[in-house]
Design a protein around this motif. Structure first.
Motif, short mmCIF file in Angstrom:
data_model
loop_
_atom_site.label_atom_id
_atom_site.label_comp_id
_atom_site.label_asym_id
_atom_site.label_seq_id
_atom_site.Cartn_x
_atom_site.Cartn_y
_atom_site.Cartn_z
N VAL A 30 0.86 -1.18 0.00
CA VAL A 30 0.00 0.00 0.00
C VAL A 30 0.90 1.23 0.00
CG1 VAL A 30 -1.85 1.24 1.19
CG2 VAL A 30 -1.78 -1.27 1.28
N LEU A 31 0.69 2.10 -0.97
CA LEU A 31 1.47 3.32 -1.08
C LEU A 31 0.71 4.49 -0.44
CD1 LEU A 31 2.71 2.97 -4.77
CD2 LEU A 31 3.86 2.25 -2.67
N ASP A 32 1.42 5.59 -0.22
CA ASP A 32 0.78 6.76 0.35
C ASP A 32 0.35 7.73 -0.75
OD1 ASP A 32 3.07 9.08 0.27
OD2 ASP A 32 3.92 7.06 0.47
N ASP A 33 -0.53 8.67 -0.39
CA ASP A 33 -1.04 9.65 -1.35
C ASP A 33 0.09 10.44 -2.01
OD1 ASP A 33 -3.74 9.04 -1.03
OD2 ASP A 33 -4.07 10.58 0.49
N VAL A 71 1.83 8.44 -4.78
CA VAL A 71 0.95 8.34 -5.94
C VAL A 71 0.91 9.66 -6.70
CG1 VAL A 71 -1.46 8.02 -6.63
CG2 VAL A 71 -0.42 6.45 -4.99
N ALA A 72 0.82 10.78 -5.99
CA ALA A 72 0.78 12.09 -6.64
C ALA A 72 2.09 12.39 -7.35
CB ALA A 72 0.47 13.18 -5.61
N GLU A 73 3.21 12.08 -6.71
CA GLU A 73 4.51 12.32 -7.34
C GLU A 73 4.71 11.42 -8.56
OE1 GLU A 73 7.32 14.63 -6.76
OE2 GLU A 73 5.38 15.48 -6.22
N THR A 74 4.24 10.19 -8.48
CA THR A 74 4.33 9.29 -9.63
C THR A 74 3.54 9.87 -10.80
OG1 THR A 74 4.60 7.35 -8.22
CG2 THR A 74 3.80 6.96 -10.46
N ARG A 75 2.34 10.34 -10.52
CA ARG A 75 1.50 10.96 -11.56
C ARG A 75 2.22 12.17 -12.17
NH1 ARG A 75 -2.96 12.14 -8.69
NH2 ARG A 75 -3.80 10.07 -9.07
N ARG A 76 2.83 12.99 -11.33
CA ARG A 76 3.50 14.20 -11.81
C ARG A 76 4.73 13.87 -12.65
NH1 ARG A 76 7.72 17.21 -10.70
NH2 ARG A 76 8.36 16.02 -8.88
N VAL A 77 5.61 13.05 -12.09
CA VAL A 77 6.88 12.76 -12.75
C VAL A 77 6.68 11.93 -14.03
CG1 VAL A 77 9.07 11.49 -12.51
CG2 VAL A 77 8.25 12.96 -10.65
N TYR A 78 5.94 10.84 -13.93
CA TYR A 78 5.77 9.98 -15.10
C TYR A 78 4.79 10.59 -16.10
CZ TYR A 78 8.83 6.63 -13.02
OH TYR A 78 9.96 6.03 -12.51
N GLU A 126 -3.21 5.01 -11.37
CA GLU A 126 -4.60 5.42 -11.14
C GLU A 126 -5.35 4.35 -10.34
OE1 GLU A 126 -5.95 8.47 -11.62
OE2 GLU A 126 -3.84 8.87 -12.05
N GLN A 127 -5.06 3.09 -10.59
CA GLN A 127 -5.66 2.01 -9.78
C GLN A 127 -5.18 2.09 -8.34
OE1 GLN A 127 -5.15 -1.92 -11.43
NE2 GLN A 127 -5.37 -1.14 -13.52
N ILE A 128 -3.89 2.29 -8.18
CA ILE A 128 -3.29 2.35 -6.85
C ILE A 128 -3.83 3.55 -6.08
CG2 ILE A 128 -1.10 2.73 -5.64
CD1 ILE A 128 0.24 1.11 -7.94
N ALA A 129 -4.13 4.64 -6.78
CA ALA A 129 -4.62 5.86 -6.13
C ALA A 129 -5.89 5.61 -5.32
CB ALA A 129 -4.87 6.95 -7.17
N GLU A 130 -6.66 4.61 -5.69
CA GLU A 130 -7.89 4.29 -4.96
C GLU A 130 -7.62 3.52 -3.67
OE1 GLU A 130 -10.80 5.58 -5.91
OE2 GLU A 130 -9.58 6.57 -7.46
N TRP A 131 -6.38 3.05 -3.48
CA TRP A 131 -6.05 2.20 -2.33
C TRP A 131 -4.79 2.66 -1.62
CZ3 TRP A 131 -9.85 -0.67 -0.79
CH2 TRP A 131 -10.79 -1.07 -1.71
#
Length: 166
Positions: free
Chosen positions: A49-52, A55-62, A115-120
């Motif tokens: 389980v990752l933290d918010d 997930v946000a940094e992954t979305r930004r960087v990638y 995006e899937q991980i963002a829900e969990w």
């Protein structure tokens, strides 16, 4: 004018080998990251389980990297393909375009999985009530006992009814 508004410095075709090496190295790194993120896939038993923030940094960087691969690396390949080239150089350019396309797909896979991980995320799991966690755990356990295949969206709880502790 920002850096993104300026015209890029397009590389001469003689740099195709160097550029292919750069893209191939970045592709290898992105594949490693995709494997790591697969460990947090929500439908995976005993998923991490990752933290918010992650997930946000992954979305930004990638997300920025994916845009760069479309707008810069992809366009560089299209410019080289438009040139009149000898057979050997054409093969090198085609190899460059192929590795750029592969990297673009891996980046798209990372972003879709993110995006899937963002829900969990850990914050969402911790905000879930005990009763709901218990029901999800039970549903996952019953699904596994009856050969239901994928545990569905209950993977972050690893069948235990609790989120794994970091």
């Amino acid at each position: 004018m920002t850096d993104h508004d300026e015209e890029p410095t397009w590389r001469p075709v003689r740099d195709v080998g160097m550029m292919t090496t750069v893209v191939a190295e970045q592709l290898a790194h992105s594949k490693e990251m995709l494997e790591m993120f697969e460990q947090a896939r929500p439908d995976r038993p005993n998923a991490r389980v990752l933290d918010d923030h992650t997930v946000a940094e992954t979305r930004r960087v990638y997300g920025q990297m994916a845009a760069d691969y479309e707008e810069l690396f992809g366009e560089q390949g299209r410019r080289w393909q438009a040139l009149t080239l000898g057979k050997a150089t054409r093969r090198l350019v085609d190899a460059y375009v192929a590795v750029v396309d592969e990297h673009r797909q891996v980046l798209a896979d990372i972003l879709a999985l993110n995006e899937q991980i963002a829900e969990w995320t850990i914050e969402k799991v911790m905000a879930t009530g005990d009763a709901e966690l218990g029901l999800r755990s039970l549903a996952m356990t019953l699904g596994a006992q009856h050969g239901a295949g994928s545990p569905g969206p209950y993977g972050p709880f690893g069948g235990t009814g609790r989120a794994p502790r970091p």
